[in-house]
Design a protein around this motif. Structure first.
Motif, PDB file in Angstrom:
ATOM      1  N   ALA A 194       0.836  -1.209   0.000  1.00 50.65           N
ATOM      2  CA  ALA A 194       0.000   0.000   0.000  1.00 50.65           C
ATOM      3  C   ALA A 194       0.867   1.254   0.000  1.00 50.65           C
ATOM      4  O   ALA A 194       0.564   2.229  -0.694  1.00 50.65           O
ATOM      5  CB  ALA A 194      -0.934  -0.016   1.210  1.00 50.65           C
ATOM      6  N   TRP A 195       1.961   1.237   0.768  1.00 47.40           N
ATOM      7  CA  TRP A 195       2.882   2.384   0.816  1.00 47.40           C
ATOM      8  C   TRP A 195       3.480   2.625  -0.574  1.00 47.40           C
ATOM      9  O   TRP A 195       3.556   3.759  -1.042  1.00 47.40           O
ATOM     10  CB  TRP A 195       3.978   2.115   1.842  1.00 47.40           C
ATOM     11  CG  TRP A 195       5.033   3.171   1.887  1.00 47.40           C
ATOM     12  CD1 TRP A 195       4.981   4.369   2.540  1.00 47.40           C
ATOM     13  CD2 TRP A 195       6.316   3.109   1.243  1.00 47.40           C
ATOM     14  NE1 TRP A 195       6.149   5.067   2.345  1.00 47.40           N
ATOM     15  CE2 TRP A 195       6.988   4.315   1.551  1.00 47.40           C
ATOM     16  CE3 TRP A 195       6.956   2.178   0.450  1.00 47.40           C
ATOM     17  CZ2 TRP A 195       8.263   4.595   1.088  1.00 47.40           C
ATOM     18  CZ3 TRP A 195       8.233   2.448  -0.009  1.00 47.40           C
ATOM     19  CH2 TRP A 195       8.876   3.651   0.309  1.00 47.40           C
ATOM     20  N   ARG A 255       3.955   5.653  -5.687  1.00 45.91           N
ATOM     21  CA  ARG A 255       3.902   5.699  -7.155  1.00 45.91           C
ATOM     22  C   ARG A 255       2.940   6.783  -7.628  1.00 45.91           C
ATOM     23  O   ARG A 255       3.209   7.503  -8.602  1.00 45.91           O
ATOM     24  CB  ARG A 255       3.467   4.330  -7.713  1.00 45.91           C
ATOM     25  CG  ARG A 255       4.591   3.316  -7.780  1.00 45.91           C
ATOM     26  CD  ARG A 255       4.238   2.134  -8.653  1.00 45.91           C
ATOM     27  NE  ARG A 255       3.020   1.455  -8.217  1.00 45.91           N
ATOM     28  CZ  ARG A 255       2.995   0.449  -7.362  1.00 45.91           C
ATOM     29  NH1 ARG A 255       4.108   0.022  -6.801  1.00 45.91           N
ATOM     30  NH2 ARG A 255       1.845  -0.118  -7.041  1.00 45.91           N
ATOM     31  N   LYS A 256       1.805   6.905  -6.947  1.00 46.58           N
ATOM     32  CA  LYS A 256       0.839   7.949  -7.318  1.00 46.58           C
ATOM     33  C   LYS A 256       1.420   9.333  -7.126  1.00 46.58           C
ATOM     34  O   LYS A 256       1.216  10.233  -7.936  1.00 46.58           O
ATOM     35  CB  LYS A 256      -0.437   7.792  -6.496  1.00 46.58           C
ATOM     36  CG  LYS A 256      -1.367   6.709  -6.996  1.00 46.58           C
ATOM     37  CD  LYS A 256      -2.668   6.723  -6.208  1.00 46.58           C
ATOM     38  CE  LYS A 256      -3.591   5.646  -6.733  1.00 46.58           C
ATOM     39  NZ  LYS A 256      -4.841   5.575  -5.940  1.00 46.58           N
ATOM     40  N   LEU A 257       2.162   9.527  -6.000  1.00 49.31           N
ATOM     41  CA  LEU A 257       2.751  10.834  -5.726  1.00 49.31           C
ATOM     42  C   LEU A 257       3.812  11.177  -6.761  1.00 49.31           C
ATOM     43  O   LEU A 257       3.914  12.321  -7.205  1.00 49.31           O
ATOM     44  CB  LEU A 257       3.382  10.845  -4.323  1.00 49.31           C
ATOM     45  CG  LEU A 257       2.395  10.849  -3.155  1.00 49.31           C
ATOM     46  CD1 LEU A 257       3.146  10.699  -1.839  1.00 49.31           C
ATOM     47  CD2 LEU A 257       1.571  12.123  -3.150  1.00 49.31           C
ATOM     48  N   VAL A 258       4.607  10.193  -7.144  1.00 48.97           N
ATOM     49  CA  VAL A 258       5.655  10.423  -8.150  1.00 48.97           C
ATOM     50  C   VAL A 258       5.031  10.737  -9.504  1.00 48.97           C
ATOM     51  O   VAL A 258       5.510  11.583 -10.256  1.00 48.97           O
ATOM     52  CB  VAL A 258       6.585   9.196  -8.243  1.00 48.97           C
ATOM     53  CG1 VAL A 258       7.505   9.284  -9.467  1.00 48.97           C
ATOM     54  CG2 VAL A 258       7.405   9.047  -6.965  1.00 48.97           C
ATOM     55  N   ALA A 259       3.912  10.077  -9.815  1.00 49.83           N
ATOM     56  CA  ALA A 259       3.245  10.271 -11.109  1.00 49.83           C
ATOM     57  C   ALA A 259       2.596  11.639 -11.235  1.00 49.83           C
ATOM     58  O   ALA A 259       2.382  12.134 -12.344  1.00 49.83           O
ATOM     59  CB  ALA A 259       2.209   9.175 -11.330  1.00 49.83           C
TER      60      ALA A 259
END
Length: 196
Positions: free
Chosen positions: A185-186, A191-195
């Motif tokens: 989950a982390w 990955r979402k934050l980097v994207a």
């Protein structure tokens, strides 16, 4: 009955049921107290795993069930505090009537875990969250990981204890799986934050 009461009712049934069963099958008072201590820990374990995994489950599989679990995580955590208080009573009873003293490492590690458990229980309210700010999250993150670690270490040790190897292996694998969920989950959030 409200949904908030379900964790406490379930914990009470599991924990007191474990004590009653231990008294029913134990051959003497020492054996009864020893079994009560062991079985109350086992009764609280799934509650800890639910609490430990709630946020990860909703991040990985957002659905009404996981969202309800997360919404009531505080009650599950307080339910675990109740379960582990019953376990502590059984454990102290065992040591008193058997005359056996726990090892120093057990006192330090277990005692520290109980301090964190009760600190989390006492601050599991909105007023404490507001008053403590970022320290509230730090305390609860440290506490839940410490409790997970105590169980994981205990069950890892049982793998090498004659007669408990398969139980220890299964329960240790559940601990590892719960940690794996949190890491998964982390990573998904990262990955979402980097994207973005």
């Amino acid at each position: 009955m409200t949904a908030r009461a379900i964790p406490f009712l379930l914990v009470a049934i599991l924990s007191f049921g474990a004590v009653v069963l231990a008294v029913a099958v134990g051959s003497d008072t020492i054996e009864q107290a020893r079994l009560a201590a062991r079985w109350t820990a086992r009764a609280g374990f799934p509650i800890l795993i639910l609490t430990y995994s709630a946020s990860s489950l909703v991040r990985l599989w957002p659905n009404p069930t996981t969202k309800t679990l997360l919404r009531h995580r505080r009650q599950w955590g307080l339910g675990f505090a109740l379960a582990h208080s019953i376990h502590l009573g059984a454990l102290v009873t065992y040591h008193v009537i058997s005359g056996r003293s726990p090892q120093l490492t057990t006192l330090i590690g277990g005692g520290g875990a109980y301090v964190l458990l009760y600190a989390m229980a006492l601050t599991s309210n909105d007023a404490s969250m507001r008053a403590m700010g970022a320290w509230w999250k730090r305390l609860h993150r440290l506490g839940i990981h410490a409790l997970w670690f105590v169980f994981a270490l205990s069950y890892f040790g049982q793998i090498f204890t004659p007669g408990f190897g398969s139980q220890g292996s299964a329960l240790f694998l559940i601990c590892v799986a719960a940690l794996g969920l949190r890491l998964w989950a982390w990573a998904k959030v990262r990955r979402k934050l980097v994207a973005t």
